[in-house]
Design a protein around this motif. Structure first.
Motif, PDB file in Angstrom:
ATOM      1  N   ASN A 129       0.814  -1.214   0.000  1.00  0.00           N
ATOM      2  CA  ASN A 129       0.000   0.000   0.000  1.00  0.00           C
ATOM      3  C   ASN A 129       0.855   1.276   0.000  1.00  0.00           C
ATOM      4  O   ASN A 129       2.099   1.210   0.043  1.00  0.00           O
ATOM      5  CB  ASN A 129      -0.971  -0.061   1.190  1.00  0.00           C
ATOM      6  N   CYS A 147       0.289  -2.582   4.769  1.00  0.00           N
ATOM      7  CA  CYS A 147      -0.512  -1.338   4.840  1.00  0.00           C
ATOM      8  C   CYS A 147       0.352  -0.098   4.559  1.00  0.00           C
ATOM      9  O   CYS A 147       1.584  -0.185   4.491  1.00  0.00           O
ATOM     10  CB  CYS A 147      -1.162  -1.234   6.214  1.00  0.00           C
ATOM     11  N   PRO A 148      -0.294   1.073   4.431  1.00  0.00           N
ATOM     12  CA  PRO A 148       0.470   2.287   4.126  1.00  0.00           C
ATOM     13  C   PRO A 148       1.592   2.538   5.137  1.00  0.00           C
ATOM     14  O   PRO A 148       1.417   2.363   6.349  1.00  0.00           O
ATOM     15  CB  PRO A 148      -0.592   3.389   4.213  1.00  0.00           C
ATOM     16  N   TRP A 163      -1.205  -9.712   7.619  1.00  0.00           N
ATOM     17  CA  TRP A 163      -1.677  -8.324   7.454  1.00  0.00           C
ATOM     18  C   TRP A 163      -0.829  -7.457   8.366  1.00  0.00           C
ATOM     19  O   TRP A 163      -0.795  -7.687   9.585  1.00  0.00           O
ATOM     20  CB  TRP A 163      -3.142  -8.307   7.844  1.00  0.00           C
ATOM     21  N   MET A 181      -1.384 -10.910  12.350  1.00  0.00           N
ATOM     22  CA  MET A 181      -1.796  -9.510  12.287  1.00  0.00           C
ATOM     23  C   MET A 181      -0.783  -8.699  13.091  1.00  0.00           C
ATOM     24  O   MET A 181      -0.554  -8.993  14.274  1.00  0.00           O
ATOM     25  CB  MET A 181      -3.184  -9.404  12.902  1.00  0.00           C
ATOM     26  N   ALA A 184      -0.890  -1.530  14.034  1.00  0.00           N
ATOM     27  CA  ALA A 184      -0.375  -0.247  13.566  1.00  0.00           C
ATOM     28  C   ALA A 184       0.772   0.205  14.469  1.00  0.00           C
ATOM     29  O   ALA A 184       0.690   0.109  15.693  1.00  0.00           O
ATOM     30  CB  ALA A 184      -1.503   0.781  13.612  1.00  0.00           C
ATOM     31  N   THR A 197      -1.488 -12.231  16.828  1.00  0.00           N
ATOM     32  CA  THR A 197      -1.662 -10.782  16.678  1.00  0.00           C
ATOM     33  C   THR A 197      -0.652 -10.135  17.606  1.00  0.00           C
ATOM     34  O   THR A 197      -0.594 -10.467  18.800  1.00  0.00           O
ATOM     35  CB  THR A 197      -3.088 -10.350  17.076  1.00  0.00           C
ATOM     36  N   ALA A 199       1.565  -6.414  18.845  1.00  0.00           N
ATOM     37  CA  ALA A 199       1.516  -4.942  18.850  1.00  0.00           C
ATOM     38  C   ALA A 199       2.651  -4.415  19.703  1.00  0.00           C
ATOM     39  O   ALA A 199       3.226  -5.128  20.531  1.00  0.00           O
ATOM     40  CB  ALA A 199       0.174  -4.467  19.420  1.00  0.00           C
ATOM     41  N   ILE A 206      -0.708  -9.767  21.608  1.00  0.00           N
ATOM     42  CA  ILE A 206      -1.823  -9.164  22.350  1.00  0.00           C
ATOM     43  C   ILE A 206      -3.033 -10.075  22.217  1.00  0.00           C
ATOM     44  O   ILE A 206      -3.125 -10.862  21.274  1.00  0.00           O
ATOM     45  CB  ILE A 206      -2.193  -7.744  21.830  1.00  0.00           C
ATOM     46  N   ILE A 207      -3.931  -9.952  23.191  1.00  0.00           N
ATOM     47  CA  ILE A 207      -5.200 -10.669  23.082  1.00  0.00           C
ATOM     48  C   ILE A 207      -6.187  -9.679  22.478  1.00  0.00           C
ATOM     49  O   ILE A 207      -6.597  -8.722  23.134  1.00  0.00           O
ATOM     50  CB  ILE A 207      -5.726 -11.142  24.467  1.00  0.00           C
ATOM     51  N   SER A 208      -6.521  -9.887  21.230  1.00  0.00           N
ATOM     52  CA  SER A 208      -7.390  -8.922  20.559  1.00  0.00           C
ATOM     53  C   SER A 208      -8.834  -9.172  20.984  1.00  0.00           C
ATOM     54  O   SER A 208      -9.194 -10.267  21.403  1.00  0.00           O
ATOM     55  CB  SER A 208      -7.201  -9.019  19.052  1.00  0.00           C
ATOM     56  N   ARG A 210     -11.185  -9.740  19.273  1.00  0.00           N
ATOM     57  CA  ARG A 210     -11.741 -10.857  18.508  1.00  0.00           C
ATOM     58  C   ARG A 210     -11.602 -12.168  19.259  1.00  0.00           C
ATOM     59  O   ARG A 210     -12.374 -13.082  19.096  1.00  0.00           O
ATOM     60  CB  ARG A 210     -11.013 -10.996  17.165  1.00  0.00           C
TER      61      ARG A 210
HETATM   62  C1  LIG Z   1      -4.039  -4.846  15.922  1.00  0.00           C
HETATM   63  C2  LIG Z   1      -5.487  -4.439  15.796  1.00  0.00           C
HETATM   64  C3  LIG Z   1      -6.080  -5.052  14.541  1.00  0.00           C
HETATM   65  C4  LIG Z   1      -6.167  -5.010  17.023  1.00  0.00           C
HETATM   66  O1  LIG Z   1      -7.498  -4.632  17.015  1.00  0.00           O
HETATM   67  P1  LIG Z   1      -8.517  -5.363  17.993  1.00  0.00           P
HETATM   68  O2  LIG Z   1      -8.534  -6.813  17.678  1.00  0.00           O
HETATM   69  O3  LIG Z   1      -9.804  -4.642  17.906  1.00  0.00           O
HETATM   70  O4  LIG Z   1      -7.792  -5.209  19.396  1.00  0.00           O
HETATM   71  P2  LIG Z   1      -8.269  -4.415  20.678  1.00  0.00           P
HETATM   72  O5  LIG Z   1      -8.660  -3.007  20.315  1.00  0.00           O
HETATM   73  O6  LIG Z   1      -9.220  -5.316  21.408  1.00  0.00           O
HETATM   74  O7  LIG Z   1      -6.891  -4.288  21.508  1.00  0.00           O
HETATM   75  C5  LIG Z   1      -6.350  -5.370  22.218  1.00  0.00           C
HETATM   76  C6  LIG Z   1      -5.216  -4.816  23.077  1.00  0.00           C
HETATM   77  O8  LIG Z   1      -4.136  -4.441  22.223  1.00  0.00           O
HETATM   78  C7  LIG Z   1      -3.830  -3.038  22.352  1.00  0.00           C
HETATM   79  N1  LIG Z   1      -3.569  -2.508  21.001  1.00  0.00           N
HETATM   80  C8  LIG Z   1      -4.378  -2.553  19.921  1.00  0.00           C
HETATM   81  N2  LIG Z   1      -3.806  -1.974  18.878  1.00  0.00           N
HETATM   82  C9  LIG Z   1      -2.607  -1.542  19.280  1.00  0.00           C
HETATM   83  C10 LIG Z   1      -1.552  -0.854  18.627  1.00  0.00           C
HETATM   84  N3  LIG Z   1      -1.636  -0.506  17.335  1.00  0.00           N
HETATM   85  N4  LIG Z   1      -0.429  -0.595  19.345  1.00  0.00           N
HETATM   86  C11 LIG Z   1      -0.335  -0.944  20.642  1.00  0.00           C
HETATM   87  N5  LIG Z   1      -1.318  -1.603  21.321  1.00  0.00           N
HETATM   88  C12 LIG Z   1      -2.436  -1.889  20.642  1.00  0.00           C
HETATM   89  C13 LIG Z   1      -5.096  -2.426  22.937  1.00  0.00           C
HETATM   90  O9  LIG Z   1      -4.795  -1.248  23.653  1.00  0.00           O
HETATM   91  C14 LIG Z   1      -5.592  -3.542  23.825  1.00  0.00           C
HETATM   92  O10 LIG Z   1      -4.839  -3.567  25.023  1.00  0.00           O
HETATM   93  P3  LIG Z   1      -5.530  -3.955  26.448  1.00  0.00           P
HETATM   94  O11 LIG Z   1      -5.969  -5.386  26.307  1.00  0.00           O
HETATM   95  O12 LIG Z   1      -4.389  -3.757  27.406  1.00  0.00           O
HETATM   96  O13 LIG Z   1      -6.665  -3.016  26.606  1.00  0.00           O
HETATM   97  C15 LIG Z   1      -5.704  -2.907  15.680  1.00  0.00           C
HETATM   98  O14 LIG Z   1      -5.545  -2.259  16.922  1.00  0.00           O
HETATM   99  C16 LIG Z   1      -4.745  -2.230  14.699  1.00  0.00           C
HETATM  100  O15 LIG Z   1      -3.607  -1.887  14.983  1.00  0.00           O
HETATM  101  N6  LIG Z   1      -5.258  -2.034  13.493  1.00  0.00           N
HETATM  102  C17 LIG Z   1      -4.483  -1.409  12.415  1.00  0.00           C
HETATM  103  C18 LIG Z   1      -5.421  -0.730  11.451  1.00  0.00           C
HETATM  104  C19 LIG Z   1      -4.699  -0.296  10.199  1.00  0.00           C
HETATM  105  O16 LIG Z   1      -3.496  -0.371  10.071  1.00  0.00           O
HETATM  106  N7  LIG Z   1      -5.490   0.156   9.231  1.00  0.00           N
HETATM  107  C20 LIG Z   1      -4.950   0.564   7.957  1.00  0.00           C
HETATM  108  C21 LIG Z   1      -5.719  -0.104   6.843  1.00  0.00           C
HETATM  109  S1  LIG Z   1      -5.059   0.281   5.270  1.00  0.00           S
END
Ligand SMILES: CC(C)(COP(=O)(O)OP(=O)(O)OC[C@H]1O[C@@H](n2cnc3c(N)ncnc32)[C@H](O)[C@@H]1OP(=O)(O)O)[C@@H](O)C(=O)NCCC(=O)NCCS
Length: 213
Positions: A129, A147-148, A163, A181, A184, A197, A199, A206-208, A210
């Motif tokens: 991306n 991703c970007p 991803w 996964m 970000a 997954t 982070a 991490i425990i997402s 999901r």
């Molecule tokens: C990794 C990811 C998919 C997880 O999402 P999720 O399954 O909904 O996870 P949750 O929001 O339940 O987070 C789970 C835990 O991880 C932590 N966490 C989630 N994303 C994080 C990140 N990017 N960096 C650090 N910690 C993160 C949350 O704070 C949470 O911690 P806790 O349990 O202590 O509260 C999402 O946070 C992410 O990073 N998505 C990236 C989106 C992206 O890049 N989009 C571009 C599309 S082109």
């Protein structure tokens, strides 16, 4: 005449269609989407039918590519359009750098300002991306989404369907399994097993939401 059908008219579809248009490689571009009656006329390209209509267009449209984020669907639809006789191109935005020694399988897209360096190998249906970089000798399986703003050091290996979220980095010579996964902004400094997954800096499991019961 070279004519490209883009399956999926969402945000990714628009970016892909613009990259294809900017490449100047196709004489015409149109889209298919199950919301075609709603979307047709609202985009710069005609949305001429639903995904199931694909076979109807195979005589008039030479090439097809899939623009959906879900990797399993992306790969399944690529298989479907290929079986219908469409050619499956690699789409490269003209501002991207792709090394002449890199090998990229059909259905993969390289977006604006992305870089793919020497001897990299990218499988089918990958997305590199906007502004992402894949350095020398990397190996990406099928359906990987970079991703970007992601940066991969040299010789990174990534399994099918993984991803990597926006702005993350992977240091050189690390192996990321299948269906991983990476969140970000993470920095991957260790190998990552299939299905995890991760982070943070450095990236840890991490425990997402999901997987929380
Ligand atoms: C990794 C990811 C998919 C997880 O999402 P999720 O399954 O909904 O996870 P949750 O929001 O339940 O987070 C789970 C835990 O991880 C932590 N966490 C989630 N994303 C994080 C990140 N990017 N960096 C650090 N910690 C993160 C949350 O704070 C949470 O911690 P806790 O349990 O202590 O509260 C999402 O946070 C992410 O990073 N998505 C990236 C989106 C992206 O890049 N989009 C571009 C599309 S082109």
């Amino acid at each position: 005449m070279s004519r490209l059908l883009v399956l999926g008219a969402g945000g990714h579809g628009k970016v892909l269609a613009e990259a294809a248009e900017a490449s100047g490689r196709w004489d015409a571009i149109a889209m298919l989407d199950d919301r075609h009656s709603l979307l047709n006329g609202s985009l710069r390209w005609p949305v001429i039918g639903s995904i199931d209509d694909c076979s109807v267009f195979s005589s008039e449209w030479s090439d097809a590519i899939v623009a959906v984020g879900h990797s399993v669907t992306r790969l399944r639809w690529l298989e479907m359009v290929e079986s219908l006789g469409f050619a499956i191109p690699v789409v490269v935005h003209p501002s991207a750098w792709v090394s002449p020694s890199a090998k990229i399988a059909g259905g993969t897209v390289i977006m604006a300002n992305a870089t793919v360096q020497a001897d990299a190998r990218l499988g089918r249906g990958c997305i590199v991306n906007t502004g992402a970089s894949v350095d020398h000798d990397c190996r990406l399986g099928a359906g990987v989404h970079i991703c970007p703003g992601v940066h991969l050091g040299g010789e990174v290996v990534i399994g099918d369907g993984s991803w990597l979220g926006i702005g993350c980095s992977v240091i050189h010579c690390r192996t990321i399994g299948c269906e991983v996964m990476v969140a970000a902004g993470a920095t991957v400094i260790d190998d990552i097993e299939d299905g995890m997954t991760v982070a943070g800096v450095p990236a840890r499991e991490i425990i997402s939401r999901r997987n929380k019961s």
